[in-house]
Design a protein around this motif. Structure first.
Motif, mmCIF file in Angstrom:
data_model
loop_
_atom_site.group_PDB
_atom_site.id
_atom_site.type_symbol
_atom_site.label_atom_id
_atom_site.label_comp_id
_atom_site.label_asym_id
_atom_site.label_seq_id
_atom_site.Cartn_x
_atom_site.Cartn_y
_atom_site.Cartn_z
ATOM 1 N N UNK A 123 19.165 2.496 7.931
ATOM 2 C CA UNK A 123 18.296 1.980 8.982
ATOM 3 C C UNK A 123 16.837 1.925 8.552
ATOM 4 N N UNK A 124 16.376 2.966 7.856
ATOM 5 C CA UNK A 124 14.998 2.961 7.361
ATOM 6 C C UNK A 124 14.786 1.856 6.336
ATOM 7 N N UNK A 125 15.794 1.621 5.497
ATOM 8 C CA UNK A 125 15.689 0.550 4.501
ATOM 9 C C UNK A 125 15.665 -0.818 5.166
ATOM 10 N N UNK A 126 16.441 -0.994 6.229
ATOM 11 C CA UNK A 126 16.380 -2.248 6.978
ATOM 12 C C UNK A 126 15.000 -2.443 7.604
ATOM 13 N N UNK A 127 14.411 -1.357 8.097
ATOM 14 C CA UNK A 127 13.047 -1.434 8.622
ATOM 15 C C UNK A 127 12.075 -1.841 7.522
ATOM 16 N N UNK A 128 12.252 -1.276 6.349
ATOM 17 C CA UNK A 128 11.451 -1.643 5.175
ATOM 18 C C UNK A 128 11.561 -3.141 4.895
ATOM 19 N N UNK A 129 12.784 -3.655 4.885
ATOM 20 C CA UNK A 129 13.004 -5.066 4.565
ATOM 21 C C UNK A 129 12.461 -5.983 5.654
ATOM 22 N N UNK A 130 12.615 -5.577 6.916
ATOM 23 C CA UNK A 130 12.075 -6.378 8.007
ATOM 24 C C UNK A 130 10.553 -6.446 7.931
ATOM 25 N N UNK A 131 9.937 -5.312 7.620
ATOM 26 C CA UNK A 131 8.483 -5.290 7.482
ATOM 27 C C UNK A 131 8.041 -6.158 6.308
ATOM 28 N N UNK A 132 8.779 -6.090 5.222
ATOM 29 C CA UNK A 132 8.444 -6.892 4.044
ATOM 30 C C UNK A 132 8.559 -8.382 4.341
ATOM 31 N N UNK A 133 9.552 -8.747 5.143
ATOM 32 C CA UNK A 133 9.795 -10.162 5.408
ATOM 33 C C UNK A 133 8.919 -10.723 6.526
ATOM 34 N N UNK A 134 8.659 -9.913 7.553
ATOM 35 C CA UNK A 134 8.024 -10.471 8.747
ATOM 36 C C UNK A 134 6.740 -9.765 9.189
ATOM 37 N N UNK A 135 6.555 -8.496 8.802
ATOM 38 C CA UNK A 135 5.544 -7.720 9.497
ATOM 39 C C UNK A 135 4.309 -7.309 8.735
ATOM 40 N N UNK A 136 4.153 -7.726 7.484
ATOM 41 C CA UNK A 136 3.039 -7.226 6.684
ATOM 42 C C UNK A 136 1.686 -7.491 7.337
ATOM 43 N N UNK A 137 1.450 -8.716 7.725
ATOM 44 C CA UNK A 137 0.144 -9.080 8.266
ATOM 45 C C UNK A 137 -0.148 -8.342 9.566
ATOM 46 N N UNK A 138 0.872 -8.199 10.412
ATOM 47 C CA UNK A 138 0.658 -7.569 11.714
ATOM 48 C C UNK A 138 0.403 -6.074 11.579
ATOM 49 N N UNK A 139 1.099 -5.428 10.659
ATOM 50 C CA UNK A 139 0.897 -3.995 10.467
ATOM 51 C C UNK A 139 -0.502 -3.721 9.933
ATOM 52 N N UNK A 140 -0.944 -4.543 8.995
ATOM 53 C CA UNK A 140 -2.296 -4.379 8.452
ATOM 54 C C UNK A 140 -3.343 -4.623 9.529
ATOM 55 N N UNK A 141 -3.102 -5.597 10.404
ATOM 56 C CA UNK A 141 -4.064 -5.893 11.468
ATOM 57 C C UNK A 141 -4.110 -4.800 12.519
ATOM 58 N N UNK A 142 -2.956 -4.213 12.856
ATOM 59 C CA UNK A 142 -2.901 -3.204 13.903
ATOM 60 C C UNK A 142 -3.304 -1.815 13.398
ATOM 61 N N UNK A 143 -2.990 -1.513 12.139
ATOM 62 C CA UNK A 143 -3.265 -0.171 11.606
ATOM 63 C C UNK A 143 -4.044 -0.271 10.292
ATOM 64 N N UNK A 144 -5.203 -0.869 10.275
ATOM 65 C CA UNK A 144 -5.914 -1.055 8.994
ATOM 66 C C UNK A 144 -6.315 0.257 8.335
ATOM 67 N N UNK A 145 -6.812 1.206 9.118
ATOM 68 C CA UNK A 145 -7.265 2.477 8.532
ATOM 69 C C UNK A 145 -6.095 3.283 7.980
ATOM 70 N N UNK A 146 -4.990 3.331 8.726
ATOM 71 C CA UNK A 146 -3.831 4.101 8.277
ATOM 72 C C UNK A 146 -3.223 3.493 7.016
#
Length: 278
Positions: free
Chosen positions: A130-153
């Motif tokens: 499940x964690x690996x699927x989360x990794x792959x989903x983030x790699x495919x769809x979520x990179x820009x949004x995660x950086x925008x929402x959590x830039x400092x982290x």
């Protein structure tokens, strides 16, 4: 925008699948009627009335509800083991893949339903997949949004990863044993900070093994308890001692290694250590 639509499509498809799976329950196995009921049936020659089985599943809120849920699922899987296993795995992967809280409860439920060894194997496997699927989903769809929402982290994690690139696997183990960064955030941000998927997969399986063991063993104990007095028996106390050793020993070894090899700036959060490790 295409990545957002892709993520929505994946979430919608997974939600529809899980909902459909939960709606098409196979018939529950029939309980054997008690001897008194059989005698009444012979005397009156009336057809036996089916018992109303509590087919609705809900999250337990106390010890008694947890035991009842475990007993129901154990009874249900006597004839539908494959379905119960598929439903449990699907729900677990759904939570892990989309970083939804509640996996600890599912670990406890795994111990209560499947026992220590099968439950621990399932918990470790499903947590890692499940964690690996989360990794792959983030790699495919979520990179820009995660950086925008959590830039400092993301920036702080990126710096720590680069500082410990020569011993990255042990650094990831350290983060799993001592979660300075929440597991859900680490799962989503790992591809952004260039953590190889092989290191990620292995560190999740090994690093969360003690935590999964504690949760699964807790589920086994709760399913076997009949009163609070059972909790203070010598057998239970020895089991609690074994759980404590399993939880503390790997963490102590990783911490000892981290003091000499890892470069960490660990600040006090909720009583956690406040020191710089170089």
């Amino acid at each position: 925008m295409r990545s957002l639509f892709g993520l929505i499509a994946v979430v919608s498809a997974a939600t529809l699948y899980l909902y459909t799976l939960s709606q098409y329950l196979p018939p529950a196995p029939r309980r054997n009627p008690p001897p008194s009921a059989e005698a009444d049936h012979v005397q009156t020659d009336e057809p036996p009335q089916p018992e109303d089985e509590p087919n609705r599943l809900k999250f337990p809120s106390d010890l008694e509800e947890l035991r009842e849920l475990a007993e129901l699922l154990q009874f249900y899987k006597t004839e539908h083991t494959g379905y119960v296993l598929l439903l449990f795995c699907s729900a677990y992967l759904y939570k892990q893949s989309f970083a939804i809280p509640g996996s600890s409860f599912l670990n406890i439920l795994a111990g209560a339903i499947f026992g220590l060894y099968d439950g621990l194997f399932l918990a470790c496997l499903l947590t890692t997949v499940g964690s690996t699927l989360c990794y792959l989903l983030s790699q495919a769809f979520g990179k820009r949004y995660i950086v925008n929402f959590f830039p400092d982290k993301v920036s702080a994690l990126q710096k720590k990863v680069e500082d410990n690139r020569d011993c990255l696997f042990f650094f990831l183990l350290f983060l799993r044993f001592f979660p300075m960064t929440p597991n859900w955030f680490l799962n989503m941000s790992a591809p952004i900070v260039n953590i190889p998927i092989t290191f990620f997969f292995s560190s999740v399986f090994i690093g969360l093994l003690p935590y999964n063991f504690i949760c699964v063993q807790t589920g086994v104990m709760l399913s076997e308890l009949t009163s609070l007095d059972d909790l203070f028996s010598w057998d239970r106390l020895l089991q609690l001692l074994a759980i404590a050793c399993v939880a503390l020993l790997p963490g102590a070894l990783i911490r000892r290694f981290s003091q000499s090899r890892l470069k960490l700036d660990v600040r006090a959060q909720n009583g956690v250590m406040d020191k710089k490790v170089k």
